[in-house]
Design a protein around this motif. Structure first.
Motif, PDB file in Angstrom:
ATOM      1  N   ASN A  41     -15.672  13.778  23.421  1.00 35.95           N
ATOM      2  CA  ASN A  41     -15.596  14.853  24.228  1.00 35.95           C
ATOM      3  C   ASN A  41     -15.324  15.887  23.221  1.00 35.95           C
ATOM      4  N   ILE A  42     -14.220  15.581  22.074  1.00 36.01           N
ATOM      5  CA  ILE A  42     -13.741  16.534  21.271  1.00 36.01           C
ATOM      6  C   ILE A  42     -14.917  16.913  20.321  1.00 36.01           C
ATOM      7  N   LYS A  43     -15.823  16.253  19.648  1.00 36.75           N
ATOM      8  CA  LYS A  43     -16.863  16.302  19.078  1.00 36.75           C
ATOM      9  C   LYS A  43     -17.980  17.410  19.847  1.00 36.75           C
ATOM     10  N   THR A  44     -18.012  17.220  21.011  1.00 40.80           N
ATOM     11  CA  THR A  44     -18.802  18.074  21.593  1.00 40.80           C
ATOM     12  C   THR A  44     -18.538  19.566  21.885  1.00 40.80           C
ATOM     13  N   VAL A  45     -17.037  19.447  22.140  1.00 37.46           N
ATOM     14  CA  VAL A  45     -16.437  20.816  22.151  1.00 37.46           C
ATOM     15  C   VAL A  45     -16.457  21.524  20.874  1.00 37.46           C
ATOM     16  N   VAL A  46     -16.229  20.979  19.656  1.00 38.47           N
ATOM     17  CA  VAL A  46     -16.359  21.480  18.585  1.00 38.47           C
ATOM     18  C   VAL A  46     -17.898  22.016  18.291  1.00 38.47           C
ATOM     19  N   GLN A  47     -18.724  21.276  18.628  1.00 38.40           N
ATOM     20  CA  GLN A  47     -20.092  21.624  18.220  1.00 38.40           C
ATOM     21  C   GLN A  47     -20.566  22.713  19.234  1.00 38.40           C
ATOM     22  N   ALA A  48     -19.966  22.719  20.377  1.00 32.50           N
ATOM     23  CA  ALA A  48     -20.236  24.072  21.395  1.00 32.50           C
ATOM     24  C   ALA A  48     -19.648  25.341  20.829  1.00 32.50           C
ATOM     25  N   TYR A  49     -18.462  25.048  20.176  1.00 30.89           N
ATOM     26  CA  TYR A  49     -17.613  26.204  19.703  1.00 30.89           C
ATOM     27  C   TYR A  49     -18.310  26.798  18.497  1.00 30.89           C
ATOM     28  N   MET A  50     -18.946  25.931  17.638  1.00 28.08           N
ATOM     29  CA  MET A  50     -19.605  26.702  16.539  1.00 28.08           C
ATOM     30  C   MET A  50     -20.908  27.393  16.593  1.00 28.08           C
ATOM     31  N   GLY A  51     -21.334  27.160  17.722  1.00 27.35           N
ATOM     32  CA  GLY A  51     -22.417  28.118  18.383  1.00 27.35           C
ATOM     33  C   GLY A  51     -21.938  29.361  19.162  1.00 27.35           C
ATOM     34  N   SER A  52     -20.784  29.385  19.508  1.00 31.42           N
ATOM     35  CA  SER A  52     -20.137  30.319  20.316  1.00 31.42           C
ATOM     36  C   SER A  52     -20.230  31.714  20.036  1.00 31.42           C
TER      37      SER A  52
END
Length: 174
Positions: A41-52
């Protein structure tokens, strides 16, 4: 988002040691999560943030303001929030005392939940006065180190420390 971007604060006091704060720092590398599901879940959140938009805006800002990089510094930001969260936020004690809990203003009664009372007031104020003016009197911001790692925990680490780590810390205090 165009209205929010100019309200993001980048104060000199938050130009910090990049080895300690931000992406690829001690604060992110030392994050120890033992649960595989939480790690995913943390990795998914980080990836989403990098595209925010928030991350992309910070990257664009850094290209135009490269100061500090040569000295190993990293700029953290304060992002205005339209909700008063009980999670990670920045607020002066005087603001709580003189505004949030001021009995004359009647925002929050003694024993009441700040989040339940102040958040609707922020929204109404912004709707009435616009984002900049409506948010100004509430002054609530979220700290962003731009690592993409978001979590809520008390500064004493009580929410994420193991029982053994809590026991060791308690012994160190005595």
């Amino acid at each position: 988002y165009d209205q929010l971007t100019p309200l993001v604060l980048r104060v000199p006091e938050l130009l910090l040691d990049a080895r300690e704060y931000g992406p690829n720092s001690k604060s992110t590398e030392s994050l120890c999560v033992r649960n595989e599901k939480i790690q995913k879940n943390i990795k998914t959140v980080v990836q989403a943030y990098m595209g925010s938009s928030q991350h992309l805006e910070q990257q664009a800002w850094l290209k135009q303001h490269p100061f500090g990089r040569d000295e190993g510094k990293h700029q953290l930001t304060l992002t205005p929030t339209l909700f008063w969260y009980d999670n990670t936020h920045i607020c002066e004690t005087a603001h709580y005392r003189d505004f949030v809990f001021n009995p004359k203003l009647k925002l929050v009664a003694r024993g009441g939940f700040v989040e339940d009372k102040v958040s609707p007031s922020i929204i109404k104020s912004v709707e009435r006065m616009g984002l900049e003016d409506g948010h100004a009197r509430f002054g609530c911001y979220l700290l962003d180190d731009h690592s993409g790692l978001f979590f809520t925990g008390h500064l004493d680490g009580g929410n994420y420390m193991t029982e053994e780590e809590k026991r060791i810390r308690a012994m160190e205090r005595t």
